[in-house]
Design a protein around this motif. Sequence first.
Motif, PDB file in Angstrom:
ATOM      1  N   UNK A   4      65.502 -27.031  98.603  1.00  0.00           N
ATOM      2  CA  UNK A   4      65.015 -26.434  97.364  1.00  0.00           C
ATOM      3  C   UNK A   4      63.938 -27.343  96.786  1.00  0.00           C
ATOM      4  N   UNK A   5      62.710 -27.168  97.296  1.00  0.00           N
ATOM      5  CA  UNK A   5      61.613 -28.008  96.831  1.00  0.00           C
ATOM      6  C   UNK A   5      61.248 -27.725  95.378  1.00  0.00           C
ATOM      7  N   UNK A   6      61.474 -26.488  94.930  1.00  0.00           N
ATOM      8  CA  UNK A   6      61.118 -26.156  93.554  1.00  0.00           C
ATOM      9  C   UNK A   6      61.964 -26.947  92.549  1.00  0.00           C
ATOM     10  N   UNK A   7      63.266 -26.988  92.790  1.00  0.00           N
ATOM     11  CA  UNK A   7      64.147 -27.730  91.875  1.00  0.00           C
ATOM     12  C   UNK A   7      63.777 -29.207  91.858  1.00  0.00           C
ATOM     13  N   UNK A   8      63.519 -29.763  93.041  1.00  0.00           N
ATOM     14  CA  UNK A   8      63.171 -31.185  93.116  1.00  0.00           C
ATOM     15  C   UNK A   8      61.840 -31.456  92.445  1.00  0.00           C
ATOM     16  N   UNK A  14      59.000 -33.765  85.506  1.00  0.00           N
ATOM     17  CA  UNK A  14      59.436 -34.151  84.161  1.00  0.00           C
ATOM     18  C   UNK A  14      59.863 -35.608  84.072  1.00  0.00           C
ATOM     19  N   UNK A  15      59.897 -36.279  85.219  1.00  0.00           N
ATOM     20  CA  UNK A  15      60.285 -37.684  85.223  1.00  0.00           C
ATOM     21  C   UNK A  15      61.768 -37.903  85.047  1.00  0.00           C
ATOM     22  N   UNK A  16      62.581 -36.922  85.443  1.00  0.00           N
ATOM     23  CA  UNK A  16      64.025 -37.009  85.272  1.00  0.00           C
ATOM     24  C   UNK A  16      64.689 -37.515  86.549  1.00  0.00           C
ATOM     25  N   UNK A  17      65.666 -38.360  86.371  1.00  0.00           N
ATOM     26  CA  UNK A  17      66.462 -38.805  87.518  1.00  0.00           C
ATOM     27  C   UNK A  17      67.588 -37.807  87.772  1.00  0.00           C
ATOM     28  N   UNK A  22      72.333 -34.638  85.947  1.00  0.00           N
ATOM     29  CA  UNK A  22      73.773 -34.431  86.112  1.00  0.00           C
ATOM     30  C   UNK A  22      74.511 -34.605  84.789  1.00  0.00           C
ATOM     31  N   UNK A  23      74.133 -35.635  84.028  1.00  0.00           N
ATOM     32  CA  UNK A  23      74.809 -35.868  82.745  1.00  0.00           C
ATOM     33  C   UNK A  23      74.523 -34.750  81.753  1.00  0.00           C
ATOM     34  N   UNK A  53      68.821 -23.091  81.691  1.00  0.00           N
ATOM     35  CA  UNK A  53      68.710 -23.419  80.269  1.00  0.00           C
ATOM     36  C   UNK A  53      68.113 -24.805  80.075  1.00  0.00           C
ATOM     37  N   UNK A  54      68.520 -25.753  80.916  1.00  0.00           N
ATOM     38  CA  UNK A  54      68.056 -27.124  80.766  1.00  0.00           C
ATOM     39  C   UNK A  54      66.572 -27.257  81.105  1.00  0.00           C
ATOM     40  N   UNK A  55      66.125 -26.595  82.187  1.00  0.00           N
ATOM     41  CA  UNK A  55      64.719 -26.687  82.594  1.00  0.00           C
ATOM     42  C   UNK A  55      63.844 -25.687  81.835  1.00  0.00           C
TER      43      UNK A  55
END
Length: 522
Positions: A4-8, A14-17, A22-23, A53-55
């Motif tokens: 899933x390249x789109x999710x990655x 966004x610079x998110x780890x 996960x948190x 919702x998060x993205x």
Amino acid sequence: MPANDRLRSERLRRGWSREYVAAQIGVADPKTIGRWERGDAIPSAYFRQKLCSFFGLSAQELGLYQEPAHAVPPTSESPACGSARTHEESSHDSSEQPGINKSIFDPAMPLVTPESLSPIGRDRILSQLKSQLMRERSGNTVALYGLPGVGKTTLALALAHDPEVQAHFNGGILWGRLGSEPHLPALLRHWAALLEIPPHIQLRLESLESWIQALRAAIQYRRMLLVIDDAWSYAEALLLMVGGPQCAYLLTTRLPVVALHFANERAFRVPELEQEQALALLERFAPLATRLEPEASRTLVQAVGGLPLALTLIGRYLQAQTYSGQIRRLRAALERLQNPQLRLSLEGCDATVEPHHYHAQAAPPSLAAALAISYRRLSREARQALTCLATLPPKPQTFHETSLGQQVSAHTLDELLDAGLLESAGPDSYTLHPVIAEYARSYSHLQDQDLAQSVSRPVTASAPLAERSRAASLGSPERPARCPDLAPMVYHGGERSQPSLPALHYQDHQQPAHANPLALSP
């Protein structure tokens, strides 16, 4: 299944780890995010919704629209291993889906009585507070500040039990009491349990920051009201702002600066009750007293300056003395209540002052205990100044800063103002509530009695250690100097001019250092 390249790519853009994502969405193991990105597993419907919702993107935009899970072939791992992992992932996801539509009503909220749900004389401020809290704006904050015992917590409780407020905040209401010595980790654990964050996830949370992130992930877009009661620090109050964009916050505090920092122009000062409102509150508990002894009742109302907690405690005391209808007993009780020390020491079973299991400090059971919390936090100079100011006519009378001469510094007046014990009455003018004046006078009087007893009774080296320590503390420089009595004075055109306050001998004082709340560990 392809990666899933789109999710990655959206996560990296966004610079998110993976740990952060996960948190935020409530996944226990950050490696799960990696498996979703590599295509080793697919998120359940619940976590697909959380990711969207998060993205802020659709399932198609995140590459989450896939074939059913049973059609997904295993990757380079053995078929048995891949099948086991997919089954484990599915069962793991389903076990972590809290009841997102469940409305929460915090059981740690103070118990209420019918009287506290309809506080007398508070209709206007309750209407204003409801209007502010129910406005549609992100991060909505409202604050209440005022004297100890003025009814800030009672107003918060009335709002929390209001049907319109409960219907608006359909996600529920969380209640957190901080107090002067808060235990933040216990409070956050309590909220985590209410939000159904699984225990195995809670075990992984090792810092306040991780707890806050987990709570925010659990709340997300729920529409909730978070009540932060009895805050003494703006920094500590900020740590409890764990809601999402549809949440609102209601804070109560004694300290005006904390309220203003928290809510800016939406900080409301809670005033004392006017005389007729105060009489109505007293009549609610002791109708016989207000009917048969109206003048004595008015004298009591004036003596406590319309302070709701004082009136409630006095009313319950009279209620216990007058239930039999004996006039003799009523008059004897009214006579005893002329003693300020009795009024200060009355204890009651009011629901808003009951302790709760996670509170580091129970709410005070009497006026004296409530005021002592603020008094102990004052510097020595401020205590001395308060004792002297208590000899002046109390509110509604005022005094001017220039009348104090050089005896009370502007810095000390500012400290009393910031502590919520002294009130501003205009430029360079101040006023002191009669209950606070009574407390300062009684405290000084009791200290003088203790000191006299310790001087009259010699303490030898063979005396018990506790007695020697007590005598040493009474005679130590830590004890605030007693302010000599001032001559009676009448203000603004009275018969006597204002004498200057006697000289006070101040000593150096070092404020106690407060621990950084971020350094606390659960």
